[in-house]
Scaffold this active site. Structure first.
Site: not given
Lengths: 738, 234
Positions: B86, B203, B205
Site C-alpha cells: 500500500c 494488505h 497482513e
C-alpha cells in the site's frame, strides 16, 4: 462600552455578578476570557449537570466514570477498555470537512488521555433530506470525506455507525464520533495534578488563532451568517495527531507521565483549571513558554485557542528525560509551561507579569443554571389504521428509505481494518466486533432514533439504549457499559429543556433496570435551524459496548445456509407510532412510540445470548426500524437467499394485531434468529425455559422472499430486487451510479 | 530469518505487519525507525502501509527521500527481497525502485473492501512460491492505488512477466467490475526487473488471521510465506 463589558459577552449578567462577588474584585480581560471559556455550556455542563447526576454510573467493571476525558471499564486479565463520545455539530455545519475531521481528533485525545490506545471509531450522523436537499448532500459528502481523511490517516479503524435523515437537520447537521480504546489497567493515568512541584508540559501542535472561543461558539445558536464563524473551526492535522498518538503511547511505557489531559473545548483555560481542581492543587504557567504559530498572540488568545493536536502532560519534577527523547525522535514539540502549586490558584504569567489569578475550584464549578422544563404534548395517532398500499411496495419503499438503506457508500470510504482487530466489519452484522489483547472480543454499536425522541423523549431515549443493547447481543456480546450523547436545541426553550430532561430520565431508567452503567457522555445544546429558528429533533445517541468471552461464539455470515429455520423472538404489539412505516409510507409523522420493557428485554437478551453461546443460532438480527418485514428482508439480502415466512404464528401481544402491525410495527425486544433444523428442539427448550415468546415462522429457501399473513401471501419479491432497493438508495440520492 | 519492518512517521500498518510476520514460521520481525539505520543486517525488508509523512506533497513522496531509502536501494541492488504494501508500494514507486505512478482511484474516493486477486505467473521467485493462478482474498484500503504505466512501460512490464497480482472478479476474471481503482490492466502488484522488489496495494497482513477475514481464509500468509522462501532460497 468598557473593556470589561466586551469580554463579559459570553457570560450572563448573573454569572458576571457572581464572579465579581466571589472574587471580591473586578476580573481583568484575561480572567473574563478564561471564565467565558470554562463556563461555556460546552465545558461546564451548567444547564445539564444536575440531571446528568441522576444517571447510573457505577458497576463492578467501572474504573473511571463520567467527569473524566473517557470512561474506563475493566475487561479482565489486567486489561481495560475506555470509551467516549463527542460531537462537532456547529463546526461541521459551517465547514463539514474540517469540522468532522477535528471532531475525531478530539475524541482520540480523550481516549489517549486516560493512557489507552484508541482502537476504533464509531460515527453517528444526522443530515437533512438527502433525497431532496443539495445542501444536505454537500454536508454528507464532505463530512464523510473529513472523517475518512482524518481517521484513515491516524490509523484508527472506523468500524460502525448510524445515520439518520430528517429535515430538522437541514442547517444544523449532527456529527458525533465515539472512540474506544484499550490498555493495561496498570498504565491508566488521570487528568489530575496531585503533587505540587510537578511539571506541566504541552506537547504536539503549536498554539494559533484557530478555534478561538470555540467552546463559546458551540454554546450558542448558529447564526445566519455562519460563514463568518469559520475561524471558530479548528484546522485538522491528522499527521501531527498520528505522531502525537505514537509518541505518547511510547512515552507512557517510560512510567514518567503521571497525569495527562486533552486540550479540547476551552483550550488551556479548561485543561488547566480542571487538572488543578480535580487534584486539589493549583497551577502556575508562563505563556511565554508556549510554542506559538504566530508571534503576536495575546494572553486572551493563548488561553482560549482550541488549536488541535495538543496534549497536556504532567511529570514528577524533572523526571522526563526518557519521554523528551521519545518526543525528539518523533519530532513532536514539547513546551514546559509551568508547574503544579499548592495554592489552589490558576496563575497565568506573560512577559514576567501575572495576567490572571483565579481559584481553580471556582473556575471548575460554574454556577449552575436552573432551567425550566415543560413536558411537550404527546400526539397519539387519531386513527389506529394506517394506509400505505401493498405490503410488497411498502417493504420496497422502506428498504430504499435513507434511514434504513445500506450505507456501503459511507463505510467503504473508511479504513475499517487497520489494527488487525476487526472481526465483524461494517455491513456484516448488527455491531462491530473487535479482538482484544486478553483474548476476548468487544462489540460496539451506537444508536439513536430522533423521530421517536421527538414524539416521546422518554420512551424514545430509553429505546435507543434498548436497541444498542440488542445490537451487541445480536453478535453474542453481553452489554457492559454505555456512553451517551444528548443533542438538543436551545435549553432556554422550556419545551426543548423538557425533552432533554425526559431523555435523561429515559436513558437513566433503562440503564439502571438492565444494569448497564453510563461511564461518560456529552451534551450538545443550541442545535437549531437558523433560518426557521426550529430546534433539531431531540437526538440522544447511545453507544453500548459488550463483551464476548470466547472467539468460538462469533457468528460468521458465511455459516448460514439454505434450509435454516427462521424464528421470531419477542412479542409484536400495535406500535406503529413514530415508525419508519408511518412516516415514509403512510405519511404520518406522529403517534405513540413503542414502549420499553427492560425486564422483558433482559430475559430475551440473555436467552438469545444462550442460543449463540451454545452454537444453536446461525444468524441473529435485531428487529428495529421498519419492523419484522425489514428485519427478515435484511436477513435474506445478507444471506443472498430467499425466505418463506408465515407471520400468523409470530408471537403477539394479547389482542388484535393487524397485518400492517405485524409487518412494520417497531416494537422493542425482538430478534429474528436463524437455526439449523436439527437443533430445533434445543432452541425451543432454551427459549421456553426462559419464558421468552418465540415461534418458528419460516425457512431460508432458494428463490424469492415470500411472507404471508392471515393465510395469504402479502409480500413476494425477488431478493435481487430488494437488495438493489436497499443498496442503491444512498448513491442514487447523491447522484451517483449505484 | 530477520525481517525489517521499516517505520516512517505516519506509517500505520507497521505493528500489523510485525504481528502477521510474527506468526510466520522462522521469522523474526523487527520494527526499524526510518532514521536509525542498520537495515543491512536484515534478510528482507517490508515497507508497511499508512500515510508516511502524512502523504503530504504526494503519497509516499517524502518517505522516498528518507535516508533509509538509500539503504533499501543498496539492499535491492544486492538482491535482498523488498516488499512494499500500500503506502510502502507508493514509496517504492516514488523512489523509482518500481515503475509507474499510483494515481487517485478512478472513483475519486478512498476504498476499503475485500477484493479477489490472482497470482500471476511472473518471472520472480515470489510468484513461484505464491503459486500462479491461485486466487487470494485480500482487503484493500487506499485513496491512491490506480497504477498507471505509459504504454511502452506497460508493454515492457508484461513482456518481462513482472505483473505479480491482478484484481479479478469473484470468478477469477480480470474484469472491469473486479477492478476497484481503475489500475491499468487490473494490476494490483508488480516487481522490478530483477524480481526481488515487489509492490502491492492489497494488505496481506490484514488477511493473516482466519478470524479477521469474512470467509475464514488467511490468504495473506501465503504472501509472507513467499517472501520468506524468497529470502531464504533466492
Amino acid at each position: 462600552m468598557t473593556q470589561a463589558e466586551q469580554t463579559v459577552l459570553g457570560l450572563t449578567l448573573d454569572e458576571a455578578e457572581y464572579a465579581r462577588r466571589s472574587l471580591g474584585r473586578e476580573p481583568n480581560e484575561v480572567e473574563w476570557a478564561i471564565m467565558d471559556a470554562e463556563w461555556s455550556e460546552h465545558c461546564s455542563y451548567k444547564s445539564s449537570k444536575k440531571l446528568l447526576k441522576t444517571l447510573p454510573t457505577s458497576g463492578e467493571r467501572v474504573l473511571v466514570g463520567p467527569g473524566y476525558d473517557a470512561g474506563v471499564l475493566d475487561v479482565g486479565n489486567g486489561y481495560v477498555v475506555s470509551m467516549h463520545i463527542e460531537s462537532h455539530n456547529h463546526p461541521s455545519a459551517v465547514d463539514p470537512y474540517g469540522g468532522s475531521a477535528t471532531g475525531i481528533g478530539g475524541v482520540l485525545r480523550d481516549v489517549l488521555s486516560v493512557g489507552t490506545r484508541p482502537i476504533a471509531l464509531i460515527d453517528v450522523l444526522r443530515f437533512g433530506d438527502i433525497e431532496r436537499s443539495e445542501h444536505s448532500q454537500w454536508l454528507l459528502r464532505n463530512v464523510v470525506r473529513g472523517i475518512a481523511d482524518y481517521g484513515n490517516c491516524v490509523g484508527v479503524p472506523t468500524v460502525a455507525g448510524e445515520v439518520e435523515f430528517d429535515p430538522s437537520f437541514e442547517r444544523n447537521c449532527l456529527v458525533d464520533v465515539a472512540c474506544v480504546g484499550v490498555g493495561r489497567k496498570s498504565d491508566l493515568v488521570l487528568a489530575e495534578a496531585r503533587h505540587p512541584g510537578d511539571v506541566i508540559a504541552i506537547v504536539g501542535g503549536s498554539t494559533g488563532r484557530d478555534g478561538i472561543r470555540g467552546a463559546t461558539f458551540a454554546s450558542k445558536n448558529l447564526t445566519t451568517n455562519a460563514d463568518s464563524e469559520r475561524s471558530s473551526v479548528q484546522v485538522p492535522d491528522p499527521f501531527m495527531k498520528k505522531l502525537l498518538l505514537d509518541s505518547i503511547l511510547e512515552a507512557l511505557g517510560t512510567g514518567e507521565v503521571v497525569g495527562m489531559k486533552d486540550l479540547g473545548g476551552g483550550g488551556l483555560s479548561s485543561a488547566l483549571s480542571e487538572i488543578a481542581s480535580k487534584g486539589g492543587t493549583g497551577v502556575e504557567v508562563d505563556l511565554g513558554a508556549l510554542i506559538l504559530r504566530e508571534p503576536d498572540i495575546t494572553p486572551v488568545e493563548a488561553m482560549t485557542s482550541e488549536s488541535q493536536e495538543r496534549m497536556l502532560l504532567i511529570f514528577r519534577q524533572a523526571r522526563c528525560e526518557k519521554t523528551t527523547k521519545i518526543f525528539r525522535k518523533y519530532e513532536v514539540p514539547v513546551a514546559f509551561i509551568g508547574r503544579v502549586t499548592g495554592d489552589g490558584l490558576l496563575t497565568v504569567k506573560s512577559s514576567g507579569k501575572t495576567v490572571a489569578s483565579l481559584p481553580a475550584a471556582f473556575l471548575a464549578e460554574a454556577p449552575l443554571i436552573e432551567r425550566r422544563a415543560r413536558r411537550h404534548p404527546l400526539r397519539p395517532l387519531a386513527t389506529p389504521v394506517l394506509r400505505g398500499g401493498s405490503a410488497s411496495s411498502s417493504l420496497l419503499r422502506l428498504l430504499a428509505s435513507p434511514n434504513i438503506a445500506g450505507k456501503r457508500w459511507i463505510y467503504e470510504q473508511y479504513d475499517h481494518e487497520v489494527g488487525v482487530r476487526t472481526v465483524l466489519k461494517p455491513g456484516e452484522a448488527d455491531s462491530a466486533l473487535l479482538k482484544l489483547p486478553n483474548g476476548k472480543l468487544l462489540a460496539v454499536k451506537a444508536d439513536g432514533n430522533s423521530r421517536a425522541c421527538s414524539l416521546d423523549p422518554y420512551r424514545g431515549a430509553a429505546g435507543c439504549v434498548a436497541e444498542a443493547c440488542r445490537n451487541v447481543v445480536a453478535v453474542g456480546a453481553e452489554p457492559i457499559g454505555a456512553v451517551d450523547h444528548l443533542q438538543f436545541g436551545d435549553p432556554g426553550d422550556e419545551e426543548v429543556y423538557g425533552s432533554f430532561a425526559e431523555s435523561v430520565r429515559g436513558v437513566g431508567d433503562y440503564c439502571r433496570s438492565v444494569g448497564v452503567p453510563v461511564v461518560g457522555g456529552k451534551v450538545s445544546f443550541y442545535n437549531q435551524d437558523e433560518t426557521t429558528g426550529r430546534p433539531v429533533k431531540p437526538s440522544p445517541v447511545v453507544m453500548v459496548a459488550g463483551l464476548v468471552d470466547d472467539e468460538s461464539h462469533v457468528l460468521r455470515p458465511s455459516a448460514r445456509g439454505r434450509g435454516d429455520l427462521v424464528y421470531v423472538v419477542g412479542e409484536t404489539r400495535r406500535e406503529l407510532g413514530g415508525s419508519e412505516y408511518s412516516a415514509r409510507v403512510a405519511g404520518k409523522e406522529f403517534g405513540t412510540v413503542p414502549d420499553v420493557r427492560p425486564a422483558d428485554d433482559l430475559r430475551t437478551n440473555s436467552s438469545v445470548l444462550k442460543l449463540i453461546r451454545r452454537g444453536l443460532a446461525t444468524g441473529v438480527h435485531d428487529c428495529s426500524k421498519g419492523g419484522l418485514a425489514v428485519a427478515l428482508a435484511q436477513m435474506s439480502i445478507a444471506n443472498g437467499s430467499g425466505m418463506k415466512a408465515d407471520l400468523d404464528g409470530a408471537p403477539v401481544d394479547a389482542g388484535r394485531v393487524a397485518e400492517t402491525d405485524i409487518l412494520f410495527s417497531e416494537t422493542h425486544g425482538r430478534f429474528v434468529v436463524s437455526v439449523k433444523p436439527e437443533r430445533r428442539e434445543e432452541v425451543v427448550d432454551v427459549l421456553g425455559r426462559d419464558h421468552v415468546p418465540s415461534a418458528a415462522i419460516g425457512r431460508t429457501v432458494k428463490g424469492a422472499f415470500e411472507v404471508s399473513v392471515g393465510g395469504r401471501t402479502v409480500i413476494k419479491l425477488g431478493v435481487g430486487v430488494m437488495a438493489k432497493a436497499w443498496e442503491s438508495c444512498v448513491p442514487r440520492a447523491l447522484g451517483e451510479k449505484p | 530469518m530477520r525481517v525489517a519492518v521499516l517505520r516512517f512517521p505516519g506509517s500505520n500498518c507497521d505493528l500489523d505487519v510485525v504481528q502477521a510476520l510474527g506468526t510466520t514460521e522462522g521469522v523474526e520481525p523487527k520494527l526499524v525507525w526510518h532514521e536509525s539505520g542498520g537495515l543491512s543486517r536484515f534478510d528482507a525488508v517490508v515497507l508497511p502501509g499508512g500515510f508516511s509523512f502524512g502523504d503530504y506533497l504526494r503519497a509516499g513522496a517524502i518517505a522516498a527521500r528518507s535516508p533509509s531509502i538509500g539503504e533499501v536501494r543498496r539492499l535491492a541492488d544486492r538482491g535482498v527481497p523488498i516488499l512494499g504494501i500500500c503506502n510502502g508500494f507508493q514509496v517504492l514507486v516514488e523512489a523509482g525502485l518500481l515503475p509507474g505512478s499510483l494515481l487517485r482511484n478512478s472513483g475519486l474516493r478512498f476504498v476499503c473492501k475485500w477484493v479477489t486477486v490472482r497470482v500471476e505467473d511472473a518471472a520472480t521467485p515470489f510468484a513461484r512460491s505464491a503459486k500462479p493462478g491461485r486466487l487470494l482474498r485480500l482487503p484493500i484500503a487506499h485513496n491512491e492505488g490506480r497504477l498507471f504505466l505509459p504504454d511502452d512501460e506497460l508493454a515492457a512490464v508484461k513482456r518481462e512477466r513482472r505483473v505479480v497480482l491482478t484484481y479479478t472478479d469473484s470468478a477469477g476474471k480480470p474484469t472491469r467490475q473486479g477492478n476497484p481503482n481503475g489500475s491499468r490492466e487490473n494490476i494490483a502488484g508488480i516487481s522490478n526487473g530483477e524480481g526481488n522488489v515487489i509492490g502491492m496495494m492489497p494488505h496481506p497482513e490484514r488477511a493473516s488471521d482466519p478470524t479477521l477475514s469474512p470467509d475464514g481464509s488467511a490468504d495473506g500468509m501465503s504472501v509472507f510465506g513467499a517472501l520468506v522462501r524468497m529470502a531464504g532460497g533466492a
